[in-house]
Design an enzyme around this catalytic site. Structure first.
Site, PDB file in Angstrom:
ATOM      1  N   ARG A 106      -5.674  -8.797 -10.241  1.00 60.89           N
ATOM      2  CA  ARG A 106      -6.322  -9.913  -9.965  1.00 60.89           C
ATOM      3  C   ARG A 106      -7.395 -10.107 -11.100  1.00 60.89           C
ATOM      4  NH1 ARG A 106      -7.066  -8.861  -3.688  1.00 60.89           N
ATOM      5  NH2 ARG A 106      -4.884  -9.287  -3.116  1.00 60.89           N
ATOM      6  N   CYS A 143      -0.721   1.977  -7.196  1.00 64.19           N
ATOM      7  CA  CYS A 143      -1.137   0.673  -6.504  1.00 64.19           C
ATOM      8  C   CYS A 143      -2.450   0.175  -7.415  1.00 64.19           C
ATOM      9  CB  CYS A 143      -1.456   1.090  -4.922  1.00 64.19           C
ATOM     10  SG  CYS A 143      -2.651   2.110  -4.737  1.00 64.19           S
ATOM     11  N   ASP A 160       0.715  -1.410   0.165  1.00 58.32           N
ATOM     12  CA  ASP A 160      -0.037  -0.058  -0.104  1.00 58.32           C
ATOM     13  C   ASP A 160       0.758   1.283   0.046  1.00 58.32           C
ATOM     14  OD1 ASP A 160      -2.519  -1.554  -0.062  1.00 58.32           O
ATOM     15  OD2 ASP A 160      -2.249  -1.802   2.047  1.00 58.32           O
TER      16      ASP A 160
END
Ligand code: DPM
Length: 330
Positions: free
Chosen positions: A123, A234, A72
């Site tokens: 993902r 991120c 993060d």
């Protein structure tokens, strides 16, 4: 700041910032416990106030250190701050958590059009390509909220979460499947905890530096250098896989279009045989690791940059630009 106990013993007070979520508290407590073991004479004060990234500059609750999930933290920290420790990485892979009604299934065997919850572009991109029979939908909130949304409703057949976070929360038993790199590579820094400190607090920096894990630091410097060179934040579909074996550091990096149909993936390696040269105070991709030879850290950073340059020469920039534009327009 110092504190005196009933017996007149004086101990230094270290103020630790944390956030509200249970995961943040667990992560902070685990690092605090390690520090307490290593330095029995310090007194750690864990703040109740929320301390967002680099809020350690806040005058309201001036803390000395903040524990974060490394993934993060941006690859460039605000001026004045540094990552003073990167702890030994836990399982960096992603995991599948099934709705109780799907017990015994896997991503492969879930029925056609089953809805998988994740808000990670990384993902979703990889898994859409690999498991085209599945649908992917955003799921938001902290880990507690997500698990509740999964279990108490029928919106999701399964959700994807980092194995490390699940383990820290004590929910390891909910992991039905760990995703291998062939299915889904992990995020830069995933599974490693980082301790953020003020770059000029030499005492604190020295104190936390003992927590550094050499292999994790080198892997994460390579991964972060890769992400930084790609100008990825991120929330871009970028994934990595690293390994240290026989004094070699291996880095596999990939970029994806949002649906995973377009991707680039390459692997490079570099020797990280130890060198004796001690490092000065140098920050690399936000990390200060004085006790790890600078020459070896430089090799790790170069590896990340060179791999990114290789992907950029093959069109990575275009893939990421389109992904970012499409995602912003959603
Ligand atoms: C970042 C991402 C996610 C978190 C993006 C990604 C996942 C978001 C989502 C950068 N931060 O991974 O591609 O699933 O919608 C986060 C988690 C942890 C740190 C939770 C998780 C714990 C694991 C760790 C959220 N940040 O990824 O399941 O310390 O690596």
């Amino acid at each position: 700041m110092f504190r005196q106990d009933g017996n007149g013993k004086v101990s230094r007070v270290i103020r630790v910032g944390t956030r509200k979520s249970q995961l943040a508290r667990i992560q902070t407590d685990s690092v605090a416990e390690k520090l307490k073991e290593l330095y029995p004479d310090i007194h750690l004060e864990i703040g109740k106030k929320a301390a967002p990234l680099s809020c350690i500059s806040c005058v309201c609750f001036r803390v000395d250190l903040v524990v974060h999930s490394l993934k993060d933290l941006p690859t460039t920290l605000p001026p004045g701050f540094t990552i003073g420790a990167v702890l030994k990485r836990e399982n960096p892979h992603d995991a599948v958590v099934l709705h109780p009604s799907n017990a015994g299934k896997s991503l492969d065997t879930l029925p056609e059009n089953s809805v998988i919850g994740t808000s990670s572009l990384r993902r979703a991109a990889q898994l859409k390509k690999r498991f085209p029979h599945l649908d992917f939908k955003d799921i938001r909130g902290n880990l507690n909220t997500r698990l509740k949304k999964l279990d108490e409703k029928n919106d999701f057949a399964a959700i994807i979460l980092a194995a490390a976070g699940l383990r820290r929360m004590g929910w390891e038993s909910r992991i039905s499947q760990i995703l291998e790199p062939e299915d889904c590579m992990y995020a830069v820094g995933q599974g490693a905890l980082a301790v953020e400190v003020r770059a000029r607090d030499a005492d604190i920096l020295e104190m936390v530096s003992i927590l550094h894990d050499r292999d994790t630091v080198l892997r994460c410097i390579a991964e972060r250098a890769f992400l930084r060179r790609l100008e990825g934040g991120c929330s871009v579909p970028v994934a990595v896989h690293t390994q240290v074996k026989d004094s070699q550091l291996y880095l596999t990096g990939a970029v994806y279009s949002l649906d995973g149909s377009n991707s680039l993936k390459e692997t490079m390696q570099v020797s990280i045989a130890s060198s004796e040269k001690v490092d000065e105070q140098v920050q690399r991709v936000g990390v200060t690791a004085n006790k790890i030879p600078g020459a070896v850290q430089d090799e790790a950073e170069k590896l990340g940059i060179e791999l990114a340059d290789l992907l950029l020469s093959k069109g990575a920039k275009e893939i990421l630009t389109v992904a970012r534009q499409l995602n912003d327009a959603r």
